[in-house]
Design a protein around this motif. Structure first.
Motif: not given
Length: 361
Positions: A289-294, A300-303, A353-357
């Protein structure tokens, strides 16, 4: 777009691009041909080889490959005997080790601690033909004690392979290794070219059979343009080593301070790390969700090599995180062309964005 995915790839340096253009447009001869055009192309390749070698230890040769994956496959498959590697290695190592294990070679995968580092004394002293370890971890930035591992490998009569893809041109390369795999596109060079440094006296079984164009047993026509771009990128990395490192340190500290103030936790070693890599987590975070919002921030979420698999990071699990914790982690990578104002803006927007979640939950 604010680009913060330097571990996946780096922007091509303008100087490397300009150096490549003539070899793409005008001087297109095969560098393995004997005519004048071929000899010019060959000379350009050899200049590039020397530029890359200047960042590597003495007493070995640089053999160009299509990238680090080929170099690592060659190093592993071209040796014999048992293999010792680490649970936090790149898939290019772990999957290749598993492939040769299925073919009959013994393999031992050592655990790492919470910082992502291994205890050198755990390297087996008998039956080992190859020790393979990454200098700088591509997901969490942890730096392994490669020199100590190389000493243990030597004491066991084994060959030491270092995956230096994330460290080449960024941190000092330790001596004592026998094989070093590197890639151009991690240091602002072009994609599609890497190299395996082979210590003098080490002989590998060829991975690719054919014309044997490269000394050391690598077959295939080289691209002068890619080699030239790699060489110029290596030259720039050497010239800009100190300012690039200082810039990465400043960016790391500025971003981490902001994350830490909001309760985010650092993954990997705080002390033994390359600071162009910032991997952090926060409980309850929905990374997708974070990546979609930004979407205008590239992080990245990883490799990148494992993106889309749906599996939690094997590196984060190796350092003791639960699947849930691993899935609430993000990786931010930055370097030479990252502007501090852009990184601070991106950091603040990620945190917001993470705080909003959390509020929405």
């Amino acid at each position: 777009m604010i680009y913060l995915d330097y571990q996946a790839t780096t922007a091509l340096a303008p100087e490397a691009f300009e150096a490549m253009v003539p070899w793409l447009r005008d001087d297109f001869a095969n560098p393995h041909s004997a005519h004048a055009g071929g000899r010019r192309a060959k000379a350009a390749v050899e200049v590039a080889r020397a530029q890359v070698a200047a960042l590597l230890p003495p007493g070995g040769r640089v053999v160009f490959t299509s990238g680090a994956t080929e170099a690592l496959n060659w190093a592993i498959k071209g040796t014999c005997g048992g293999i010792v590697t680490l649970a936090s290695e790149h898939a290019a190592v772990l999957d290749t080790v598993e492939a040769v294990r299925c073919g009959g070679r013994e393999a031992l995968v050592l655990p790492v601690n919470r910082d992502g580092r291994v205890e050198p004394d755990h390297v087996a002293a008998s039956g080992t033909g190859l020790v393979a370890a990454m200098l700088v971890n591509n997901e969490i930035g942890t730096i392994q004690p490669i020199a100590a591992l190389a000493a243990r490998a030597k004491a066991a009569g084994a060959v030491m392979l270092c995956d230096a893809v994330q460290g080449f041109g960024r941190v000092p390369l330790p001596h004592g290794c026998d094989l070093i795999a590197i890639s151009a596109h991690k240091i602002h060079g072009p994609k599609g070219v890497g190299a395996l440094w082979i210590r003098d006296g080490i002989v590998l079984t060829p991975l690719l059979h054919g014309g044997g164009q490269e000394e050391g047993g690598r077959s295939g026509t080289l691209s002068p343009a890619l080699c030239v771009g790699f060489g110029v990128a290596a030259l720039l990395a050497q010239d800009r080593y100190a300012p690039d490192a200082a810039h990465a340190d400043r960016l790391f500290d500025a971003s981490l301070d902001r994350f830490a103030a909001r309760g985010w936790m650092l993954n990997g070693s705080a002390e033994h790390r390359y600071k162009g890599n910032l991997n952090v987590r926060r409980d309850g975070l929905d990374v997708a969700r974070l990546m979609s919002q930004l979407r205008d921030i590239a992080f990245s979420a990883g490799s990148a090599c494992a993106s889309g698999s749906g599996r939690p990071s094997h590196v984060l699990r190796a350092i003791g995180l639960t699947d849930t914790q691993a899935r609430t982690s993000i990786r931010i990578g930055f370097g030479r062309y990252t502007k501090e104002a852009d990184l601070i803006d991106a950091t603040d927007r990620i945190i917001a964005a993470a705080d909003a979640q959390r509020v929405a939950a």
